[in-house]
Every structure is written in C-alpha cells, then in structure tokens.
Design a protein around this motif. Sequence first.
Motif, PDB file in Angstrom:
ATOM      1  N   ALA A  19      20.993  20.142  -3.009  1.00 32.05           N
ATOM      2  CA  ALA A  19      21.180  18.845  -3.669  1.00 32.05           C
ATOM      3  C   ALA A  19      20.174  18.617  -4.772  1.00 32.05           C
ATOM      4  CB  ALA A  19      21.126  17.707  -2.663  1.00 32.05           C
ATOM      5  N   ASP A  20      19.791  19.679  -5.435  1.00 32.77           N
ATOM      6  CA  ASP A  20      18.764  19.579  -6.466  1.00 32.77           C
ATOM      7  C   ASP A  20      19.364  19.439  -7.854  1.00 32.77           C
ATOM      8  OD1 ASP A  20      16.502  21.481  -8.227  1.00 32.77           O
ATOM      9  OD2 ASP A  20      15.891  19.737  -7.093  1.00 32.77           O
ATOM     10  N   ASP A  21      20.685  19.163  -7.950  1.00 38.32           N
ATOM     11  CA  ASP A  21      21.287  19.073  -9.275  1.00 38.32           C
ATOM     12  C   ASP A  21      20.962  17.759  -9.973  1.00 38.32           C
ATOM     13  OD1 ASP A  21      24.695  18.090  -8.386  1.00 38.32           O
ATOM     14  OD2 ASP A  21      22.772  17.452  -7.619  1.00 38.32           O
ATOM     15  N   ILE A  22      20.223  16.867  -9.328  1.00 34.67           N
ATOM     16  CA  ILE A  22      19.793  15.574  -9.852  1.00 34.67           C
ATOM     17  C   ILE A  22      21.005  14.686 -10.103  1.00 34.67           C
ATOM     18  CG2 ILE A  22      18.363  14.382 -11.520  1.00 34.67           C
ATOM     19  CD1 ILE A  22      16.948  16.497  -9.772  1.00 34.67           C
ATOM     20  N   VAL A  23      21.700  14.862 -11.187  1.00 35.29           N
ATOM     21  CA  VAL A  23      22.916  14.086 -11.439  1.00 35.29           C
ATOM     22  C   VAL A  23      23.960  15.044 -12.001  1.00 35.29           C
ATOM     23  CG1 VAL A  23      23.933  12.068 -12.526  1.00 35.29           C
ATOM     24  CG2 VAL A  23      21.535  12.030 -11.916  1.00 35.29           C
ATOM     25  N   THR A  24      24.640  15.721 -11.144  1.00 37.55           N
ATOM     26  CA  THR A  24      25.837  16.534 -11.386  1.00 37.55           C
ATOM     27  C   THR A  24      25.639  17.996 -11.740  1.00 37.55           C
ATOM     28  OG1 THR A  24      26.291  16.301 -13.786  1.00 37.55           O
ATOM     29  CG2 THR A  24      26.927  14.459 -12.369  1.00 37.55           C
ATOM     30  N   MET A  25      24.480  18.459 -12.181  1.00 33.41           N
ATOM     31  CA  MET A  25      24.412  19.827 -12.681  1.00 33.41           C
ATOM     32  C   MET A  25      24.630  20.856 -11.579  1.00 33.41           C
ATOM     33  SD  MET A  25      21.440  21.728 -14.879  1.00 33.41           S
ATOM     34  CE  MET A  25      20.916  23.243 -14.093  1.00 33.41           C
ATOM     35  N   PRO A  26      25.605  21.751 -11.733  1.00 34.81           N
ATOM     36  CA  PRO A  26      25.827  22.790 -10.716  1.00 34.81           C
ATOM     37  C   PRO A  26      24.673  23.788 -10.664  1.00 34.81           C
ATOM     38  CG  PRO A  26      27.746  22.535 -12.155  1.00 34.81           C
ATOM     39  CD  PRO A  26      26.618  21.787 -12.792  1.00 34.81           C
ATOM     40  N   THR A  27      24.363  24.244  -9.457  1.00 34.83           N
ATOM     41  CA  THR A  27      23.414  25.330  -9.249  1.00 34.83           C
ATOM     42  C   THR A  27      23.983  26.234  -8.166  1.00 34.83           C
ATOM     43  OG1 THR A  27      22.130  24.317  -7.458  1.00 34.83           O
ATOM     44  CG2 THR A  27      21.505  23.725  -9.728  1.00 34.83           C
ATOM     45  N   ALA A  28      23.241  27.289  -7.823  1.00 33.41           N
ATOM     46  CA  ALA A  28      23.658  28.180  -6.734  1.00 33.41           C
ATOM     47  C   ALA A  28      23.067  27.762  -5.402  1.00 33.41           C
ATOM     48  CB  ALA A  28      23.276  29.621  -7.060  1.00 33.41           C
ATOM     49  N   ASN A  29      22.442  26.588  -5.334  1.00 31.38           N
ATOM     50  CA  ASN A  29      21.984  26.060  -4.047  1.00 31.38           C
ATOM     51  C   ASN A  29      23.194  25.551  -3.267  1.00 31.38           C
ATOM     52  OD1 ASN A  29      19.355  26.516  -4.841  1.00 31.38           O
ATOM     53  ND2 ASN A  29      19.024  24.426  -5.558  1.00 31.38           N
ATOM     54  N   THR A  30      23.343  25.980  -2.042  1.00 27.11           N
ATOM     55  CA  THR A  30      24.481  25.539  -1.224  1.00 27.11           C
ATOM     56  C   THR A  30      24.024  25.181   0.176  1.00 27.11           C
ATOM     57  OG1 THR A  30      24.980  27.834  -0.606  1.00 27.11           O
ATOM     58  CG2 THR A  30      26.178  26.923  -2.498  1.00 27.11           C
ATOM     59  N   MET A  31      24.861  24.381   0.849  1.00 35.47           N
ATOM     60  CA  MET A  31      24.602  23.982   2.225  1.00 35.47           C
ATOM     61  C   MET A  31      25.101  25.046   3.198  1.00 35.47           C
ATOM     62  SD  MET A  31      23.399  20.913   1.652  1.00 35.47           S
ATOM     63  CE  MET A  31      23.512  20.025   3.191  1.00 35.47           C
ATOM     64  N   LYS A  32      24.493  25.073   4.361  1.00 34.22           N
ATOM     65  CA  LYS A  32      24.989  25.920   5.437  1.00 34.22           C
ATOM     66  C   LYS A  32      25.988  25.144   6.287  1.00 34.22           C
ATOM     67  CE  LYS A  32      21.276  29.253   5.842  1.00 34.22           C
ATOM     68  NZ  LYS A  32      22.204  30.299   5.395  1.00 34.22           N
ATOM     69  N   ALA A  33      26.751  25.839   7.102  1.00 37.52           N
ATOM     70  CA  ALA A  33      27.766  25.199   7.934  1.00 37.52           C
ATOM     71  C   ALA A  33      27.146  24.082   8.772  1.00 37.52           C
ATOM     72  CB  ALA A  33      28.424  26.232   8.847  1.00 37.52           C
ATOM     73  N   GLY A  34      27.766  22.893   8.715  1.00 37.15           N
ATOM     74  CA  GLY A  34      27.295  21.773   9.516  1.00 37.15           C
ATOM     75  C   GLY A  34      26.188  20.953   8.894  1.00 37.15           C
ATOM     76  N   GLN A  35      25.681  21.354   7.738  1.00 39.37           N
ATOM     77  CA  GLN A  35      24.652  20.568   7.068  1.00 39.37           C
ATOM     78  C   GLN A  35      25.291  19.502   6.185  1.00 39.37           C
ATOM     79  OE1 GLN A  35      22.207  23.448   4.950  1.00 39.37           O
ATOM     80  NE2 GLN A  35      20.680  23.407   6.576  1.00 39.37           N
ATOM     81  N   VAL A  36      24.675  18.332   6.162  1.00 40.31           N
ATOM     82  CA  VAL A  36      25.120  17.231   5.311  1.00 40.31           C
ATOM     83  C   VAL A  36      23.912  16.677   4.580  1.00 40.31           C
ATOM     84  CG1 VAL A  36      26.145  14.930   5.226  1.00 40.31           C
ATOM     85  CG2 VAL A  36      27.036  16.620   6.822  1.00 40.31           C
ATOM     86  N   ASP A  37      24.070  16.443   3.297  1.00 37.00           N
ATOM     87  CA  ASP A  37      23.015  15.839   2.485  1.00 37.00           C
ATOM     88  C   ASP A  37      23.607  14.644   1.749  1.00 37.00           C
ATOM     89  OD1 ASP A  37      21.341  15.395  -0.002  1.00 37.00           O
ATOM     90  OD2 ASP A  37      20.140  16.933   0.981  1.00 37.00           O
ATOM     91  N   VAL A  38      23.003  13.483   1.931  1.00 37.20           N
ATOM     92  CA  VAL A  38      23.438  12.279   1.211  1.00 37.20           C
ATOM     93  C   VAL A  38      22.284  11.817   0.331  1.00 37.20           C
ATOM     94  CG1 VAL A  38      25.110  11.576   2.945  1.00 37.20           C
ATOM     95  CG2 VAL A  38      22.754  10.776   3.121  1.00 37.20           C
ATOM     96  N   ALA A  39      22.618  11.348  -0.868  1.00 36.32           N
ATOM     97  CA  ALA A  39      21.573  10.933  -1.802  1.00 36.32           C
ATOM     98  C   ALA A  39      22.055   9.759  -2.635  1.00 36.32           C
ATOM     99  CB  ALA A  39      21.183  12.096  -2.721  1.00 36.32           C
ATOM    100  N   ALA A  40      21.088   8.950  -3.060  1.00 29.37           N
ATOM    101  CA  ALA A  40      21.373   7.827  -3.949  1.00 29.37           C
ATOM    102  C   ALA A  40      20.397   7.887  -5.111  1.00 29.37           C
ATOM    103  CB  ALA A  40      21.234   6.501  -3.208  1.00 29.37           C
ATOM    104  N   TYR A  41      20.925   7.704  -6.330  1.00 26.10           N
ATOM    105  CA  TYR A  41      20.124   7.772  -7.540  1.00 26.10           C
ATOM    106  C   TYR A  41      20.325   6.517  -8.380  1.00 26.10           C
ATOM    107  CZ  TYR A  41      20.037  12.796  -6.537  1.00 26.10           C
ATOM    108  OH  TYR A  41      19.874  14.012  -5.936  1.00 26.10           O
ATOM    109  N   TYR A  42      19.310   6.197  -9.141  1.00 22.75           N
ATOM    110  CA  TYR A  42      19.411   5.158 -10.173  1.00 22.75           C
ATOM    111  C   TYR A  42      19.028   5.806 -11.493  1.00 22.75           C
ATOM    112  CZ  TYR A  42      18.571   0.939 -12.902  1.00 22.75           C
ATOM    113  OH  TYR A  42      18.604  -0.027 -13.878  1.00 22.75           O
ATOM    114  N   LEU A  43      19.929   5.751 -12.451  1.00 23.38           N
ATOM    115  CA  LEU A  43      19.695   6.332 -13.772  1.00 23.38           C
ATOM    116  C   LEU A  43      19.609   5.195 -14.783  1.00 23.38           C
ATOM    117  CD1 LEU A  43      19.567   8.792 -15.701  1.00 23.38           C
ATOM    118  CD2 LEU A  43      22.073   8.796 -15.714  1.00 23.38           C
ATOM    119  N   LYS A  44      18.425   4.977 -15.357  1.00 23.65           N
ATOM    120  CA  LYS A  44      18.218   3.929 -16.359  1.00 23.65           C
ATOM    121  C   LYS A  44      18.442   4.536 -17.729  1.00 23.65           C
ATOM    122  CE  LYS A  44      17.110  -0.161 -17.903  1.00 23.65           C
ATOM    123  NZ  LYS A  44      17.582   0.057 -19.285  1.00 23.65           N
TER     124      LYS A  44
END
Length: 228
Positions: A19-44
């Motif tokens: 979940a290191d794409d900050i705001v939308t940028m794709p990377t090769a970082n991926t989750m493993k089976a059963g992992q969930v990551d939730v995030a909230a951002y504020y962009l000024k």
Amino acid sequence: MRYALIVIAVLMIAGCAVADDIVTMPTANTMKAGQVDVAAYYLKLDTPGNQPQHVNYETVYVGLTDRLELDAHIAAVDKDRTSTVLVGSVKLLAETQKLPDLVIGCRNLLGEQTTNNPALAGKSEDRSYFVSAAKTFFMNPNQPGPPLVRAHLSLGTADWTLLGEKRHQGVFGGLQFLFRPDIGAIVENDGQDTITGLAFMPKNTGLTIKGGTFGDHWWAGLALRKEL
C-alpha cells in the motif's frame, strides 16, 4: 543459510511495503493471501479557488491469493464527483536473490467515470494497464534487513482517474527506503508528478502514519494492515 535469511528478510520487507502507492501509483508491492490493508488519505491541492481544493482518498487492498490482489480506490474530489476505481493485479514472479518481484495489472476494471469535467469525457473511464517490477537491495548484504532500498520500475498506459491528469503512461517508478523497522521514506514519479513521503510504523500495531508532497500539493495518510 545466508541465502535463506535473505529470502526471509525480503518477504518481511515486502509485507511492510504494501500500500505504498500513496495515491494510486502502481508498484510491484502486493498482499499475501488473507491480508487486508485499509488506508485514508487527505490530499490538499495547490490550485486556483475555482478548482478543487482537496481530495479525500480511501484505499482497500485485499490479498485473494499469494499472487492475486484486488484493490478499491475511493476518491471524493472537492467540487467534483466521488468515484470508486477497482484495481486487479497478478504477481508473475516472486523476488529472489537474483529475480525481482514482477506484477501485471489493470486500473479501473469497471470503467468508472471519475470526473464531471466534459473535457475528459471518454478518458477518465478508460482502463489502464501496467507491468511493475521491484528489487530490494540491502545496505549490508551480510546482514539482511534495514537499512535497505527497494527500487521500483513500471511501464503502463495512460491513466486519467485522478485530478483529470494523465499518469502512468510509459516508464515510471521510484525508490522506497526503510531506514529502520519503524521508519521509511519514498520518492517516486508517476509520469505526471513527483511524490515524496515519510512513514512511521509503530511496532506491533499494523499501523502506518505517513505524509509528504504530491507535485505542488501535500498529503497525509493513515493505514492499517490485518490478517483475515
């Protein structure tokens, strides 16, 4: 034994780097089976007063399998519409001592319209495609772990889903740093803007507190990762 330690360390760092794409940028970082990551951002946004001034952005990353991930990106843009962009990605290669992580994916799977701007009719709802690679380099190869740097390189097609600007076309990528287990940083370019950030990960909490710059704008965010 040394090779085994390196592989284990790479897997641990990949888990910390999700979940290191900050705001939308794709990377090769991926989750493993059963992992969930939730995030909230504020962009000024640093824009004229008649244009959007901020974006509230939420993300949900779900590891369906060790190689298949599905994400949802929800953007509530000031003076514009709220949209949900689905992202699917498949891991083709898992990082080893010699090989990088390699991921292919598609953004905006359902063709969601992300802006009311008539000038972008037929663009914001387009799907975009990417292939991303990442490789982790340890500052001390004989002692895997922080400090380290993870290099990202991607190739993609035009994505218009954020702020009505073209991103992810051609080559894009950046560097992700882990100075110690609880402190990291990134510097990336998504083809439109240079993104910087610092991250703090309190031990044994699953939390990541982060913030930085996004082109001429600034952002702050909070993420939580858990196992299902």
